[in-house]
Design an enzyme around this catalytic site. Structure first.
Site, PDB file in Angstrom:
ATOM      1  N   CYS A 132      50.207  85.367  33.682  1.00  0.00           N
ATOM      2  CA  CYS A 132      50.092  86.071  32.401  1.00  0.00           C
ATOM      3  C   CYS A 132      50.100  87.588  32.612  1.00  0.00           C
ATOM      4  CB  CYS A 132      48.845  85.592  31.675  1.00  0.00           C
ATOM      5  SG  CYS A 132      48.619  86.334  30.056  1.00  0.00           S
ATOM      6  N   ASP A 179      55.915  78.459  24.517  1.00  0.00           N
ATOM      7  CA  ASP A 179      55.073  79.648  24.681  1.00  0.00           C
ATOM      8  C   ASP A 179      55.348  80.580  23.508  1.00  0.00           C
ATOM      9  OD1 ASP A 179      53.839  82.027  25.423  1.00  0.00           O
ATOM     10  OD2 ASP A 179      54.292  81.771  27.544  1.00  0.00           O
ATOM     11  N   HIS A 212      51.800  78.337  27.249  1.00  0.00           N
ATOM     12  CA  HIS A 212      51.411  79.468  28.090  1.00  0.00           C
ATOM     13  C   HIS A 212      50.176  79.131  28.926  1.00  0.00           C
ATOM     14  CE1 HIS A 212      51.797  83.890  28.698  1.00  0.00           C
ATOM     15  NE2 HIS A 212      50.531  83.769  29.042  1.00  0.00           N
TER      16      HIS A 212
END
Length: 245
Positions: A132, A179, A212
């Site tokens: 991330c 995502d 995600h």
């Protein structure tokens, strides 16, 4: 779960119940988690945490996974003493919070870590992985830092690439199909830019049905349909590092 109503670029997911096998050390102005294999090695991987910070058990679990595969793994506190994001924080403050923790502003800390690995650990080859926020940081390093061998960017928000961007090192980009923070059209655009400009090896892979954070923020035993992709993502990450280090 992260969604378009929240500016958070990392799925809150599951917080693992994991204590870690390594130890915390002080390296100049940075704290870091360091995990070393039993056999000596001259290969190391810098593990760059997500917005929840360097002490998140999930990230240490991934560092120890690298160590089980023969690498020294180091997860520094790239927030340098500032707190990681907390799920209980007010999402309205997220943008201001993020301004003091920019993924492109880690070069000083990376230099300190590189020096430590080379002088204190006898390391010759160094790679980087990141999740991330850390995935975006890996993208920055693969474009800017000449001292690394390779990198794996896991669902890093795409923000550093333009028509002139040229990777310095082989880079593997892992994305999730579902995502909401990184739409697939952005991934397609990244692939086009890499194809036009890239002179080193790279790979972009999208994992079906995943959200995600799936590689390090999902427990394998929660949803059986996710388990193969979680394991595949982790295996792909290790295989990429093995290939280029």
């Amino acid at each position: 779960m992260a969604n378009e109503l929240r500016p958070c670029p990392c799925d809150i997911g599951d917080k693992f119940d994991y204590g870690g096998r390594g130890q915390e050390v002080q390296i100049e102005h940075i704290r870091a988690y360091v995990s070393k294999p039993s056999a000596s090695t001259d290969k190391a991987v810098i593990v760059i945490h997500d917005i929840f910070g360097w002490q998140l058990p999930n990230t240490r679990y991934m560092a120890d996974m690298l160590t089980a595969n023969g690498y020294i793994a180091i997860c520094p506190d790239f927030f340098v003493g500032q707190e990681g994001w907390k799920p209980s924080n007010d999402w309205a403050s997220f943008d201001d919070w993020l301004k003091t923790r920019q993924a492109s502003k880690i070069d000083k800390e990376v230099d300190v870590v590189l020096k430590y690995l080379k002088e204190q650990c006898g390391v010759k080859d160094i790679g980087a992985i990141g999740f991330c926020w850390g995935g975006a940081a890996v993208q920055h390093l693969m474009l800017k830092n000449p001292h690394l061998k390779t990198g794996v960017s896991l669902y890093g928000v795409i923000r550093f690439f333009d028509e002139r961007s040229t990777l310095l090192h082989p880079t593997f980009f892992i994305f999730a199909e579902n995502d909401h923070i990184i739409p697939l059209e952005q991934v397609t655009e990244l692939e086009q830019k890499l194809k036009q400009n890239c002179k080193v090896d790279y790979k972009v892979k999208i994992y079906p049905g995943q959200t995600h954070g799936f590689v390090h923020r999902k427990r394998e035993d929660i949803n059986p349909q996710d388990k193969p992709y979680i394991e595949e993502g982790r295996k792909d990450m290790i295989n990429w590092l093995n290939k280029y280090m």
